[in-house]
Design a protein around this motif. Sequence first.
Motif, mmCIF file in Angstrom:
data_model
loop_
_atom_site.group_PDB
_atom_site.id
_atom_site.type_symbol
_atom_site.label_atom_id
_atom_site.label_comp_id
_atom_site.label_asym_id
_atom_site.label_seq_id
_atom_site.Cartn_x
_atom_site.Cartn_y
_atom_site.Cartn_z
ATOM 1 N N LEU A 27 0.825 -1.206 0.000
ATOM 2 C CA LEU A 27 0.000 0.000 0.000
ATOM 3 C C LEU A 27 0.862 1.260 0.000
ATOM 4 O O LEU A 27 0.613 2.213 -0.749
ATOM 5 C CB LEU A 27 -0.876 -0.023 1.259
ATOM 6 N N LEU A 28 1.890 1.253 0.838
ATOM 7 C CA LEU A 28 2.741 2.443 0.920
ATOM 8 C C LEU A 28 3.447 2.684 -0.407
ATOM 9 O O LEU A 28 3.555 3.829 -0.870
ATOM 10 C CB LEU A 28 3.771 2.283 2.040
ATOM 11 N N GLY A 29 3.920 1.596 -1.029
ATOM 12 C CA GLY A 29 4.560 1.740 -2.332
ATOM 13 C C GLY A 29 3.609 2.363 -3.342
ATOM 14 O O GLY A 29 3.974 3.301 -4.068
ATOM 15 N N VAL A 30 2.383 1.871 -3.371
ATOM 16 C CA VAL A 30 1.399 2.377 -4.336
ATOM 17 C C VAL A 30 1.053 3.844 -4.023
ATOM 18 O O VAL A 30 1.031 4.694 -4.914
ATOM 19 C CB VAL A 30 0.123 1.494 -4.319
ATOM 20 N N ILE A 31 0.833 4.120 -2.725
ATOM 21 C CA ILE A 31 0.514 5.501 -2.337
ATOM 22 C C ILE A 31 1.616 6.446 -2.783
ATOM 23 O O ILE A 31 1.363 7.513 -3.341
ATOM 24 C CB ILE A 31 0.342 5.595 -0.801
ATOM 25 N N GLU A 32 2.852 6.025 -2.557
ATOM 26 C CA GLU A 32 3.963 6.900 -2.921
ATOM 27 C C GLU A 32 4.016 7.145 -4.410
ATOM 28 O O GLU A 32 4.210 8.271 -4.860
ATOM 29 C CB GLU A 32 5.278 6.270 -2.480
ATOM 30 N N SER A 33 3.854 6.063 -5.200
ATOM 31 C CA SER A 33 4.009 6.348 -6.622
ATOM 32 C C SER A 33 2.795 7.064 -7.189
ATOM 33 O O SER A 33 2.940 7.874 -8.094
ATOM 34 C CB SER A 33 4.408 5.125 -7.444
ATOM 35 N N MET A 34 1.631 6.837 -6.594
ATOM 36 C CA MET A 34 0.480 7.643 -7.015
ATOM 37 C C MET A 34 0.715 9.106 -6.632
ATOM 38 O O MET A 34 0.416 10.025 -7.397
ATOM 39 C CB MET A 34 -0.804 7.166 -6.329
ATOM 40 N N ALA A 66 2.757 10.319 1.918
ATOM 41 C CA ALA A 66 2.808 8.990 2.549
ATOM 42 C C ALA A 66 2.570 9.091 4.056
ATOM 43 O O ALA A 66 1.779 8.332 4.621
ATOM 44 C CB ALA A 66 4.153 8.343 2.261
ATOM 45 N N PHE A 67 3.242 10.032 4.688
ATOM 46 C CA PHE A 67 3.068 10.165 6.141
ATOM 47 C C PHE A 67 1.660 10.629 6.477
ATOM 48 O O PHE A 67 1.086 10.237 7.486
ATOM 49 C CB PHE A 67 4.084 11.155 6.713
ATOM 50 N N PHE A 68 1.117 11.475 5.615
ATOM 51 C CA PHE A 68 -0.211 11.979 5.857
ATOM 52 C C PHE A 68 -1.233 10.842 5.839
ATOM 53 O O PHE A 68 -2.100 10.743 6.714
ATOM 54 C CB PHE A 68 -0.558 13.026 4.791
ATOM 55 N N VAL A 69 -1.088 9.947 4.856
ATOM 56 C CA VAL A 69 -1.982 8.786 4.793
ATOM 57 C C VAL A 69 -1.808 7.934 6.048
ATOM 58 O O VAL A 69 -2.778 7.483 6.660
ATOM 59 C CB VAL A 69 -1.715 7.962 3.520
ATOM 60 N N LEU A 70 -0.556 7.732 6.449
ATOM 61 C CA LEU A 70 -0.296 6.942 7.657
ATOM 62 C C LEU A 70 -1.021 7.543 8.863
ATOM 63 O O LEU A 70 -1.701 6.845 9.621
ATOM 64 C CB LEU A 70 1.204 6.904 7.939
ATOM 65 N N ILE A 71 -0.877 8.857 9.027
ATOM 66 C CA ILE A 71 -1.481 9.505 10.191
ATOM 67 C C ILE A 71 -3.000 9.367 10.135
ATOM 68 O O ILE A 71 -3.653 9.053 11.123
ATOM 69 C CB ILE A 71 -1.039 10.981 10.251
#
Lengths: 358, 307, 255
Positions: free
Chosen positions: B254-261, B283-288
Amino acid sequence: MNRGIRLFLVAAGLIALPFLTDFAFGRTWVRIIDFALLYSMLALGLNIVVGFAGLLDLGYVAFFAVGAYLYALLASPHFGLHLPFWLLLPLGALVAGLFGILLGAPTLRLRGDYLAIVTLGFGEIIRIFLNNLNAPYDITGGPQGVNLIDPITIGGFSLNHPLSSSFPAVYNYYFLFLAVTILVAFVSSRLQNSRIGRAWVAIREDEIAAEAMGINTRNVKLLAFAMGASFGGLSGTLFAGFEGFVSPESFTLMESIMILCMVVLGGMGHIRGVIFGAILLSILPEALRYVGSLQQAIFGHVYADPSSIRMLLFGISLILVMLFRPAGLWPSPVRRRELAAHDETARHENSSIYDAGH
Amino acid sequence: MEIFLQQLVNGIVLGSIYALVALGYTLVYGILGLINFAHGDIVMIGAMVTLAVVHFLSGTGLPGPALVGIGVLVAAIVCMALGYLVERIAYRPLRDAPRLAPLITAIGVSILLQNLAMMIWGREYLSFPPLFQSGSFTFSGVSISPIQILILFASGAMMGALSWMVKRTRLGNAMRATAQHPEVATLLGVDSNLIISITFVIGSALAAVAGTMVGAYYGIAHYDMGFMLGLKAFTAAVLGGIGNIEGAMLGGILLGVIESMGAGYLGALTGGVFGSNYQDVFAFFVLILVLVFRPSGLLGEQVGERP
Amino acid sequence: MPATDLLLVSGISKHFGGLSALTDVSFSIGRGEIYALIGPNGAGKTTLFNVITGIYSPDSGSFCLNGQNMAGRKASAMAKAGIARTFQNIRLFSNMTALENVMVGRHSRTRAGVFGAIFRNASSIREEQQIAARARDLLSYVGISRHEHMLARNLSYGDQRRLEIARALATDPMLLALDEPAAGMNHSDTDSLRILLERIRMDGVTILLIEHDVKLVMGICDRLCVLNFGHKIAEGTPEEVRSNPAVIEAYLGNS
């Protein structure tokens, strides 16, 4: 020893320190001590969050950045604003404190290491914004940062002016930083020995029990974030005025980790231990710079890159200290307090254990 | 649409590397409750050792994939030994110490490994020789290179093997038992020290493979490459629910996809105000955001506040 | 409503997933009573207890303290309103001294904030002295004042139980809720606990008690409520409950 005499000796030592250091090791070292004082304030601030309230914060340097950029932007040619120091110092603490609440609020439900990663994320977010907010409008100066920041000026006297040839500017800053550090330590100690301080420790020890005893854990945690952050803001404001230059590079995750190491290595929750840890870890990497010349002297040749040996030894010392003193080099003297309980006379003399007598 | 699919593929490839590293964090966390800060640097050592072996053997005329194969084998052995030693020396003596003490030794180990690597391999970026056939296959506008395919297969296979081992074997049972009830596991005759050592060794082997993948994928290796990678992987592990193996895999991808998106669309979405240089923020924003709504990660156990 | 009821619980239900832990439980506790909640393991006692002390909020139903509806409030609000508790598996602040533990209990009844802490103005000094004095009184009330400077984790088991009671009393509760206070205690400890509870009641605090020690319960409580599978199956004085066939079958029968 009599308390008065001891206080006098400590004060005399602190006043003599820059002169002696300058004489023995050179002026660079006075500058290093100035930085050690800035780090002491940061460590004391983080100690409130981590040491007292038990909230693991890995993004603490963000508040240092907030203070530093606040001063940099409002007292430099960058926006052409030159607000006075006496206004910016409390403002730096206040704004950083607000950031503490802002960043603390979403983390209230998180525990332990989840909290750590979110605070780490906030720290990085703030750094990345500082790095990139030079377009489309130039707010932070981007990676180049902000230059030509006004020196700290008190009552029309700029601290960048040496008082005399034997009293250079670094001495001016030393005495200012010393005063603020003492203030921060004093405030920490007062907070620790108060209703608020007890509530923080109670949350650290058992959050559910603390809530059940009528402590509104949400408010008390936010207060810890705010107080800790405001100390970071103070330190940042002083840093910007001292350096005359700020850039995002000074506010990396490694800095947050370093401040955490100071707190833990010194002795979490113990004010003197934390200051000791901050001074030790600010000085150690500098002292290890001599490894290069030491190699030269012993082997007649520099074998390995001195800067990597220096950090290598730094890493090893972190490991060794923790292995041999897991509670830190100077942990709080709870054990001594316990022993005092068995001594009736000691108990009666010490009418309240909250007189910070130990 | 093509851009979307392309970024999706790139994201999944990047994410499966994150997932391999995240597994190392999550395995250790699950069993010891410790953030093994040095894990990212073990990944770096893995990349460096593979690179060194490839350079050493490059005169022999072996084909690229064989070189990498030998390299990754040596790297795995080195990293496993390193993982074992780190646990023995820096973590085991502190098992009953205050919680933050092993975190600090972990930071110490991380600084130590980085500077050791800097002394051995220097401060420069080292380049991986092109070992795989260049060019790429194109399916309806989406291109995928041989190395991307290899990364997908290798990481998929390793994750599958790990899941199987943890769920179906005696060793896996012992690992799960030690993670859940260390005292009970000991009473039942599980040697918890041995299990913990094995956990570190497995995590380090995965790290060696991941390090090689990163090195070969981006074509460079550097002594501090482990830091950011480790951070991302740890983020992924937390996103998925730390201590949870499927969570680490899900979180990584998921993090990989979020980052490349984020890299692909952030600029367009915000009218050019935030460019791809904000992808880490994203990425950090999604995590939070995830943690605010699910405080124990996506697949983490939602433990209520039991008194 | 009758002015004598301190706590009025009506129709409380609570589910966890598909499992219903409490179904439509109602009872009331009068002022100055010692009221017990008993039942076999898994009967829902602890769940009910956690609802009343604000750890869970009920799915339906309400409960009133002193005529004020409290259902669904936070634990700290419960403490402030006058419900204090202890925990089954003791939860003291282990690295604080006994005295400090009790001082924490005064939190919701005192006000000094950051300003008072830093400047130590006259009112905050006075308040701090009152906190310490009250805490010392409570330590001697439960009989452990000689250990005031010991860390909570180093106290003996029985003293830890007493310290928890002192800490709860420090919140000035109207209702003191005790979760298995006699668990793990020996005979003489239990006896002195009984004396302590009687004394607390004499001093005007109503007591709610979950207890496994049937002898202690029957000897001390005025009335009790028996839960089984989340339902209330009986309520009354110890004599009434003792002879209730449903209770004998559900609880006393297999103990």
